[in-house]
Write a protein that holds these residues in place. Structure first.
Motif, mmCIF file in Angstrom:
data_model
loop_
_atom_site.group_PDB
_atom_site.id
_atom_site.type_symbol
_atom_site.label_atom_id
_atom_site.label_comp_id
_atom_site.label_asym_id
_atom_site.label_seq_id
_atom_site.Cartn_x
_atom_site.Cartn_y
_atom_site.Cartn_z
ATOM 1 N N ASN A 156 0.806 -1.209 0.000
ATOM 2 C CA ASN A 156 0.000 0.000 0.000
ATOM 3 C C ASN A 156 0.841 1.261 0.000
ATOM 4 O OD1 ASN A 156 -2.179 -1.670 0.046
ATOM 5 N ND2 ASN A 156 -2.442 -1.527 2.283
ATOM 6 N N ALA A 157 1.850 1.244 0.867
ATOM 7 C CA ALA A 157 2.609 2.478 1.046
ATOM 8 C C ALA A 157 3.703 2.641 -0.002
ATOM 9 C CB ALA A 157 3.231 2.512 2.434
ATOM 10 N N LEU A 158 4.364 1.509 -0.361
ATOM 11 C CA LEU A 158 5.492 1.629 -1.284
ATOM 12 C C LEU A 158 5.127 1.234 -2.704
ATOM 13 C CD1 LEU A 158 8.236 -0.068 0.956
ATOM 14 C CD2 LEU A 158 7.701 2.368 0.792
ATOM 15 N N GLY A 159 4.014 0.477 -2.815
ATOM 16 C CA GLY A 159 3.625 0.019 -4.142
ATOM 17 C C GLY A 159 4.349 -1.248 -4.549
ATOM 18 N N LEU A 160 5.109 -1.839 -3.632
ATOM 19 C CA LEU A 160 5.888 -3.042 -3.976
ATOM 20 C C LEU A 160 6.183 -3.787 -2.686
ATOM 21 C CD1 LEU A 160 7.691 -4.640 -6.045
ATOM 22 C CD2 LEU A 160 9.540 -3.087 -5.379
ATOM 23 N N ASP A 161 5.882 -5.121 -2.657
ATOM 24 C CA ASP A 161 6.218 -5.803 -1.409
ATOM 25 C C ASP A 161 7.541 -6.570 -1.531
ATOM 26 O OD1 ASP A 161 5.787 -8.636 -2.016
ATOM 27 O OD2 ASP A 161 3.679 -8.024 -2.281
ATOM 28 N N HIS A 162 8.119 -6.908 -0.376
ATOM 29 C CA HIS A 162 9.486 -7.460 -0.373
ATOM 30 C C HIS A 162 9.541 -8.845 -1.002
ATOM 31 C CE1 HIS A 162 8.284 -9.312 3.585
ATOM 32 N NE2 HIS A 162 9.003 -10.306 3.102
ATOM 33 N N VAL A 163 8.380 -9.565 -1.021
ATOM 34 C CA VAL A 163 8.385 -10.888 -1.629
ATOM 35 C C VAL A 163 8.667 -10.782 -3.127
ATOM 36 C CG1 VAL A 163 6.969 -12.899 -2.147
ATOM 37 C CG2 VAL A 163 6.912 -11.884 0.123
ATOM 38 N N ILE A 164 7.977 -9.834 -3.742
ATOM 39 C CA ILE A 164 8.201 -9.649 -5.183
ATOM 40 C C ILE A 164 9.625 -9.164 -5.441
ATOM 41 C CG2 ILE A 164 7.470 -8.313 -7.206
ATOM 42 C CD1 ILE A 164 4.626 -8.289 -5.901
ATOM 43 N N ALA A 165 10.035 -8.178 -4.610
ATOM 44 C CA ALA A 165 11.387 -7.639 -4.785
ATOM 45 C C ALA A 165 12.431 -8.744 -4.610
ATOM 46 C CB ALA A 165 11.624 -6.511 -3.790
ATOM 47 N N GLY A 166 12.251 -9.535 -3.550
ATOM 48 C CA GLY A 166 13.209 -10.606 -3.266
ATOM 49 C C GLY A 166 13.260 -11.605 -4.407
ATOM 50 N N ASN A 167 12.072 -11.994 -4.861
ATOM 51 C CA ASN A 167 11.970 -12.957 -5.948
ATOM 52 C C ASN A 167 12.703 -12.471 -7.198
ATOM 53 O OD1 ASN A 167 10.985 -15.402 -6.868
ATOM 54 N ND2 ASN A 167 8.998 -15.021 -5.890
ATOM 55 N N ARG A 168 12.512 -11.181 -7.491
ATOM 56 C CA ARG A 168 13.132 -10.633 -8.698
ATOM 57 C C ARG A 168 14.654 -10.538 -8.544
ATOM 58 N NH1 ARG A 168 10.072 -7.934 -12.599
ATOM 59 N NH2 ARG A 168 12.049 -7.371 -13.570
ATOM 60 N N ILE A 169 15.084 -10.149 -7.348
ATOM 61 C CA ILE A 169 16.534 -10.058 -7.112
ATOM 62 C C ILE A 169 17.153 -11.443 -7.267
ATOM 63 C CG2 ILE A 169 18.320 -9.636 -5.348
ATOM 64 C CD1 ILE A 169 16.421 -7.466 -4.198
ATOM 65 N N ALA A 170 16.469 -12.441 -6.646
ATOM 66 C CA ALA A 170 16.984 -13.807 -6.700
ATOM 67 C C ALA A 170 17.018 -14.301 -8.140
ATOM 68 C CB ALA A 170 16.124 -14.713 -5.836
ATOM 69 N N ALA A 171 15.974 -13.957 -8.907
ATOM 70 C CA ALA A 171 15.932 -14.400 -10.298
ATOM 71 C C ALA A 171 17.079 -13.773 -11.084
ATOM 72 C CB ALA A 171 14.578 -14.047 -10.918
ATOM 73 N N THR A 172 17.335 -12.486 -10.795
ATOM 74 C CA THR A 172 18.422 -11.808 -11.512
ATOM 75 C C THR A 172 19.782 -12.426 -11.152
ATOM 76 O OG1 THR A 172 17.106 -9.815 -11.273
ATOM 77 C CG2 THR A 172 19.340 -9.529 -12.110
ATOM 78 N N TRP A 173 19.929 -12.776 -9.870
ATOM 79 C CA TRP A 173 21.176 -13.442 -9.450
ATOM 80 C C TRP A 173 21.336 -14.790 -10.140
ATOM 81 C CZ3 TRP A 173 20.649 -12.562 -3.451
ATOM 82 C CH2 TRP A 173 21.172 -11.281 -3.136
ATOM 83 N N GLY A 174 20.193 -15.364 -10.552
ATOM 84 C CA GLY A 174 20.259 -16.655 -11.218
ATOM 85 C C GLY A 174 19.902 -17.805 -10.296
ATOM 86 N N LEU A 175 19.248 -17.485 -9.141
ATOM 87 C CA LEU A 175 18.852 -18.552 -8.216
ATOM 88 C C LEU A 175 17.676 -19.320 -8.808
ATOM 89 C CD1 LEU A 175 19.177 -16.775 -4.744
ATOM 90 C CD2 LEU A 175 20.939 -17.716 -6.243
ATOM 91 N N SER A 176 17.630 -20.626 -8.525
ATOM 92 C CA SER A 176 16.664 -21.508 -9.187
ATOM 93 C C SER A 176 15.223 -21.206 -8.776
ATOM 94 C CB SER A 176 16.979 -22.961 -8.843
ATOM 95 O OG SER A 176 16.713 -23.179 -7.478
ATOM 96 N N ALA A 177 14.292 -21.596 -9.660
ATOM 97 C CA ALA A 177 12.871 -21.404 -9.374
ATOM 98 C C ALA A 177 12.473 -22.207 -8.140
ATOM 99 C CB ALA A 177 12.037 -21.843 -10.580
ATOM 100 N N ARG A 178 13.097 -23.372 -7.975
ATOM 101 C CA ARG A 178 12.763 -24.212 -6.823
ATOM 102 C C ARG A 178 13.106 -23.471 -5.525
ATOM 103 N NH1 ARG A 178 15.109 -28.354 -3.599
ATOM 104 N NH2 ARG A 178 13.540 -29.889 -3.019
ATOM 105 N N PHE A 179 14.332 -22.883 -5.518
ATOM 106 C CA PHE A 179 14.742 -22.124 -4.340
ATOM 107 C C PHE A 179 13.753 -21.001 -4.065
ATOM 108 C CE2 PHE A 179 16.590 -18.146 -2.929
ATOM 109 C CZ PHE A 179 17.018 -18.495 -1.663
ATOM 110 N N ARG A 180 13.400 -20.294 -5.121
ATOM 111 C CA ARG A 180 12.516 -19.134 -4.929
ATOM 112 C C ARG A 180 11.152 -19.596 -4.441
ATOM 113 N NH1 ARG A 180 12.055 -16.670 -10.046
ATOM 114 N NH2 ARG A 180 13.396 -18.203 -11.057
ATOM 115 N N GLY A 181 10.720 -20.740 -4.974
ATOM 116 C CA GLY A 181 9.449 -21.310 -4.518
ATOM 117 C C GLY A 181 9.474 -21.605 -3.033
ATOM 118 N N ILE A 182 10.615 -22.130 -2.577
ATOM 119 C CA ILE A 182 10.712 -22.483 -1.153
ATOM 120 C C ILE A 182 10.870 -21.239 -0.283
ATOM 121 C CG2 ILE A 182 12.070 -23.697 0.585
ATOM 122 C CD1 ILE A 182 12.996 -25.568 -1.770
#
Lengths: 693, 189
Positions: A156-182
Motif C-alpha cells: 500500500n505504502a510503497l507500491g511493492l512488497d518485499h516478496v516480489i522484490a526478493g523474488n526478482r533479485i533472486a531471479a536476476t542473481w540466477g537462483l533456481s525457481a525451486r529455491f525461490r518457490g521455497i
C-alpha cells in the motif's frame, strides 16, 4: 524522496509504478553465478548427495559471505540505518533457526537449504529498506506486529512488497525457481506441489520465522503472528537457547567475521609488502622476478595474484600452489586481499591434470572454468561470488609438473595480455613457485629434523622418561652381563675346588668375588631405575633408629664419630616401606660417617612434624667435610661421586632419593663446604586414606 | 655309588607309580623285601626290585645308572658346558642339555629328567611357558624345576613360582649352592 504527513506513511506508489521501483532496485543487481552455484548445490532436490561431505558451518558461512558481498551496494546505499541491520540480524537468526529445527527433526541433509532460504528470504526487505530507509522504518514500526501487516503496508505504502522484490533479485542473481518457490513459498507455493522436501522446507521456514519473532530477535516489539501447536512450542523451547543468544551473537559473529577478514588481510600484507607498479606484462614479469619473495609458496602466490590482477585487468585473481597435500594455499587479490585454502577441490585438480595432458610443451593455455567447479569449492565460490564474468584458469607448470595456477574473472574486452605475454608471465610464475616449493621442502626437512632432535632432547631431559630408558638399559645389561659373569664365577669356583695350591685358590676366589661385585653394580642400577613397589606400613621412628644405630655403631666407632639421635617421642611415625626406609637411612648415614671420618665427627638425627600436611621431616646433620655447590648440584645423580675411585659406587644417595620419592616423600640437602651437611627427608606420616584428618 | 636297598618312595619314583601302589605290592608279596628291624618301615633290596620291574615290564633305564637325571636348558653354550662338566664330575648326575624351550620339551619327553635347570630367557619362549607346559602333564608332576636367570625381577619370580618352578637362583651363582639345592630336592646325601 518520501513525503510523510500526519502519521500516514507516504511511499513512492503515488507516482511510481512497481516496475520502475524494481528497475531502481535491480540497477544494483546482476547475475551471481557463484552464489547461484552454492544455492543450487544446497537446494538441489537430492541435497545429501552434494553436501554430505561439506561442513555445515562452512557452507552457511559461504552463503552468508556470498550474499553479503552481493548486498553490499544496498548496505552502502542505506548507510548505518538501524532497521537494515535488524533485518540482517533477523535474516541470519531465521536461517540458524531453520537449520536447528531441521537438525532436530532429523532432516540434517536439508539443513544447508534451510539456512540458505532463511537467510536469503529477507533480501527483498533489505533492498526496500535500503531504498526507502525512513519510510520503511516507519512502516515496520507500525505494521510488524500485525499478521501480514508488513506485506500489506509495503504494497500500500510503497507500491511493492518485499516478496516480489526478493523474488526478482533472486531471479536476476540466477537462483533456481525451486529455491525461490521455497524461500517465498509461504506466499507463493507454486512449483512445490509434488516436492515433499520443498514442503518441509516451506513449513520449517515459516515456523523458524515465527520462533525468531517469539524470541524477539531483530524486531522491536513482539506480537505472536500465529498460535503454536504443543509440539512446535516444545521444539521452540528446545532450540530457544541458541536463539535467545542470537541478538547479541549475530552482530558479534558478523563483527568476528569482519575481524577474521582483517586478520587474514593482515596475513597477506605481512607476507608480502611488494606492490607492482608496472603496467605492461613484460615489465610486470621483470618486476615480479626481481621482487617476489621466493622463500615461501604463499608469498609467491600473493605476488602472482597481484601481478595477474594487473596483467589480465581482472577484478579478482586467485593464485594457488598445487601439491601433493590435501590443502592448497591460495591468495585472492581483489577488492580485499586475503588468504584462502583450497581444500578437497577435486574438480580443480582434475582440470589441472587435463591441462597437463593437453599441454604442448611451449604453449601455456587459458581454460575457461565452468561454474560447476566453483560450486564444488566453498572458498572459490565465495572468493568469486560477486563476479559476473566467466572465470579463466591459467595453469602454472614447471618441468612437466603442474605446480599451481591462477584463476581470474575474465574481462575479455580489457585484457591487454597477448599470448606471448601470457607465456612470459607463466614462465616467471613457474620459476618463482618452484623455487619457493624447493625452499619450503628444505625448510620442512629442517623442521622435521629439528623436531625429532627436540624430541630426543626432551626424552633425554624428562626425568621419568630418562629413568624408563635407564631401567630398560639396566635390565638388558643385567641379562647380557650376568651370563658371562656366571661362567666366570662358576669356572673360577670349579678350578678353585680342584686346586690344592693355596695361592691359586686365593686368586680364583678373588676372581669370583669381583665378578659378583660387577653383577651387583648392575643390580643396583636396576634397583635405582626400577625399584620394587613399596609396601608401606607405619614405622615408629624411635624403634627404627634404635635398631639401625646398632648396625651403624661399628662404623661410627671406626671413624670416631658420635651418633646423637634426638628423637624420643614414640608418637613420631612414618608411613613408608620399612625395608626401603632402612636402605635410605643406611645410605645417608654411610655418607655422613665417611664425611666425618677425617675429623672429630658428630651426626645428629632430629625430627619435627608438619601437622598441616601430614608430613614428618627427619634431618640427619653432620659436621663433616660438606659439599661444594658443584658437588651438591650432582648429589642425586647416579654414579656421581666426588670420593676417590673405589670408595663407593656413587649410587647411594641417588637410590635413597628415588626410594623416598616412590614412598611419597621428598629428600633435599643443605651443605656448606668444610662445615657439614644436613640431609632432610620429608616422609608421609599417615596412610593416604588417613591424611587430612 | 649304586644303592643296594630302596625305600618305597624311591621305588615309586623309579617305577613311575604312586607310593601307595608300591606299598600294596609289597604287602601282597608281589614286591619282595623286608621291614627295618624294630620298626614297620619297608625296604626293598636292589635285586628284588629288578625282578619286580622285569615281571611287570617296567623299563629298567631309570634304575640302570642309579644316577639322577638332570636336564640343563640354556641358550648360552658356555653355561651349558660348565654345568655339564660340573655335574658329570660330581658323579651323582646324568646330564642332558637343550638350548631352546622346544628342545627342552622334547628332551623332557624322552629323558624323563628328575630335575631341570632352566634359564629364564630362551630364544623361543620364556621359562614360565616351559614350566607351565611341563606342569600341565601329570607324568612330570614330581619333576623339579630350578629357574636360573640373570634378571631377578620380584614380579617375574613370583610369576615363575606360580607357573610351577620349585626354586629360583640368580646368575652369577655359587656352584656349591646350586648343587646343594639339587641334592636337597632330590634327597641325595
Amino acid at each position: 524522496m518520501l513525503a510523510l504527513s500526519g502519521g500516514e506513511v507516504a511511499g513512492p506508489s503515488r507516482n511510481t509504478s512497481p516496475e520502475k521501483l524494481l528497475a531502481a532496485i535491480l540497477r544494483h543487481v546482476g547475475p551471481a553465478p557463484a552464489l547461484a552455484g552454492l544455492v543450487d548445490v544446497v537446494c538441489a532436490p537430492r541435497p545429501a548427495q552434494h553436501c554430505g561431505a561439506v561442513d555445515l558451518d562452512r557452507i552457511c558461512d559461504a552463503i552468508t559471505r556470498a550474499a553479503d558481498a552481493l548486498l553490499y551496494p544496498f548496505y552502502k546505499l542505506a548507510g548505518s540505518e538501524r532497521y537494515l541491520n535488524e533485518i540482517r540480524v533477523r535474516a541470519r537468526a531465521t536461517g540458524l533457526s531453520a537449520r536447528a529445527i531441521l537438525a532436530e527433526r532429523g532432516e540434517a541433509a536439508l539443513a544447508p537449504a534451510g539456512f540458505a532460504c532463511g537467510y536469503l528470504r529477507r533480501v527483498g526487505q533489505i533492498a526496500l529498506c535500503a531504498h526507502f530507509p525512513k519510510a520503511y522504518a516507519r512502516l515496520m514500526g507500525q505494521s510488524a506486529s500485525t499478521p501480514g501487516g508488513v506485506l500489506a503496508a509495503e504494497r500500500n505504502a510503497l507500491g511493492l512488497d518485499h516478496v516480489i522484490a526478493g523474488n526478482r533479485i533472486a531471479a536476476t542473481w540466477g537462483l533456481s525457481a525451486r529455491f525461490r518457490g521455497i524461500a517465498w513459498g509461504a506466499h507463493d507455493a507454486t512449483g512445490t506441489v509434488n516436492d515433499p522436501d520443498a514442503h518441509t522446507l516451506s513449513y520449517v521456514l515459516e515456523l523458524a520465522d515465527a520462533l525468531v519473532r517469539r524470541a524477539g530477535i531483530g524486531i522491536p516489539d513482539y506480537t505472536p503472528l500465529r498460535a503454536f501447536t504443543p509440539e512446535e512450542t516444545e521444539l521452540g523451547n528446545r532450540i530457544a537457547p541458541s536463539l535467545h543468544g542470537t541478538p547479541g551473537e549475530v552482530p558479534q559473529r558478523i563483527a568476528d567475521e569482519e575481524h577474521g577478514d582483517a586478520s587474514r588481510n593482515a596475513t597477506v600484507a605481512d607476507v608480502s609488502a611488494v606492490r607492482f607498479t608496472a603496467t605492461d606484462p613484460r615489465s610486470l614479469a621483470e618486476q615480479f622476478l626481481d621482487q617476489a619473495d621466493t622463500s615461501d609458496t604463499f608469498a609467491v602466490c600473493v605476488a602472482i595474484a597481484r601481478v595477474a590482477q594487473i596483467a589480465f585487468n581482472a577484478s579478482t585473481a586467485i593464485a594457488f600452489a598445487a601439491g601433493a597435500d590435501q590443502d592448497w594455499p591460495a591468495c585472492v587479490a581483489g577488492v580485499h586481499e586475503r588468504r584462502i585454502t583450497l581444500a578437497e577441490c577435486d574438480t580443480l585438480r582434475a582440470m589441472l591434470a587435463d591441462c597437463s595432458a593437453d599441454r604442448t610443451a611451449s604453449s601455456p593455455c587459458l581454460h575457461e572454468v565452468p561454474h560447476a567447479v566453483l560450486r564444488t569449492n566453498v572458498e572459490l565460490a565465495e572468493a568469486l561470488a560477486h563476479e559476473t564474468n566467466t572465470c579463466q584458469l591459467l595453469p602454472i607448470a614447471r618441468q612437466g609438473e603442474m605446480i599451481g595456477g591462477v584463476l581470474f574473472a575474465d574481462n575479455a574486452s580489457a585484457n591487454r595480455a597477448t599470448h606471448q605475454d601470457v607465456q612470459l608471465l607463466v614462465a616467471a610464475f613457474g620459476a618463482a613457485l618452484s623455487a619457493a616449493r624447493r625452499a619450503q621442502d628444505q625448510q620442512r626437512t629442517i623442521d622435521t629434523l629439528a623436531a625429532s632432535n627436540q624430541a630426543t632432547t626432551d626424552t633425554a631431559s624428562d626425568p621419568s622418561q630418562r629413568l624408563q630408558l635407564l631401567a630398560a638399559m639396566a635390565a638388558g645389561a643385567a641379562h647380557e652381563l650376568n651370563n658371562p659373569l656366571a661362567v666366570i664365577t662358576g669356572r673360577a669356583q670349579m678350578l678353585r675346588n680342584a686346586s690344592h695350591d693355596e695361592s691359586t685358590r686365593k686368586a680364583l676366589g678373588v676372581i669370583s668375588e669381583h665378578a659378583h661385585r660387577a653383577s651387583e653394580i648392575v643390580s643396583e642400577l636396576l634397583a635405582y631405575a626400577k625399584p620394587a613397589a613399596p609396601q608401606p606400613a607405619s614405622v615408629t621412628l624411635v624403634r627404627c633408629l634404635d635398631r639401625l644405630r646398632q648396625r651403624w655403631q661399628r662404623d661410627a666407632v671406626k671413624s670416631a664419630t658420635q651418633i646423637d639421635v634426638r628423637i624420643s617421642d614414640h608418637a613420631f611415625a612414618v608411613f613408608v616401606d620399612p625395608e626401603q626406609l632402612d636402605t635410605v637411612m643406611d645410605a645417608v648415614m654411610s655418607n655422613a660417617l665417611i664425611a666425618c671420618s677425617q675429623r672429630d665427627g658428630r651426626v645428629i638425627i632430629n625430627s619435627f612434624s608438619q601437622p598441616s600436611d601430614d608430613t614428618l621431616v627427619v634431618s640427619i646433620g653432620d659436621n663433616g667435610c660438606g659439599m661444594s655447590p658443584e658437588v651438591l648440584a650432582h648429589a642425586f645423580d647416579p654414579f656421581f661421586s666426588h670420593r676417590p675411585a673405589g670408595r663407593g659406587r656413587g649410587l647411594g644417595l641417588s637410590r635413597a632419593a628415588r626410594l623416598v620419592e616412590i614412598n611419597g616423600g621428598r629428600m633435599w640437602i643443605d651443605s656448606t663446604e668444610d662445615s657439614g651437611t644436613t640431609v632432610h627427608l620429608a616422609l608421609p606420616a599417615r596412610a593416604p586414606e588417613d591424611r587430612g584428618r | 655309588m649304586l644303592k643296594s636297598v630302596y625305600t618305597t618312595g624311591e621305588v615309586a619314583q623309579i617305577c613311575k607309580v604312586s607310593q601307595q601302589t608300591v606299598i600294596r605290592c609289597f604287602d601282597s608279596g608281589r614286591l619282595k623285601g623286608f621291614r627295618v628291624p624294630g620298626s614297620r618301615f619297608r625296604r626293598i633290596p636292589r635285586d628284588s626290585l629288578v625282578t619286580f620291574m622285569k615281571e611287570n615290564e617296567i623299563p629298567l633305564d631309570h634304575l640302570a645308572s642309579g644316577r639322577k637325571r638332570v636336564l640343563v636348558v640354556d641358550d648360552d653354550q658356555a653355561i651349558v658346558d660348565m654345568f655339564s662338566e660340573l655335574l658329570e664330575r660330581d658323579g651323582r648326575f646324568e646330564v642332558r642339555t637343550a638350548s631352546t624351550g622346544y628342545d627342552a620339551g622334547m628332551a623332557t619327553q624322552q629323558f624323563h629328567p628328575d630335575v631341570m635347570l632352566l634359564d629364564f630367557k630362551l630364544p623361543d619362549v620364556n621359562g614360565n611357558i616351559v614350566c607351565r607346559t611341563i606342569r600341565n602333564q601329570p607324568e612330570f608332576e614330581h619333576m623339579k624345576i630350578i629357574i636360573i636367570s640373570g634378571v631377578a625381577d620380584p614380579d617375574e619370580i613370583a610369576e615363575l613360582k606360580s607357573a610351577g618352578a620349585d626354586d629360583f637362583i640368580r646368575k652369577p651363582f655359587e656352584i656349591e649352592h646350586v648343587i646343594n639345592r639339587m641334592s636337597e630336592m632330590l634327597n641325595l646325601n
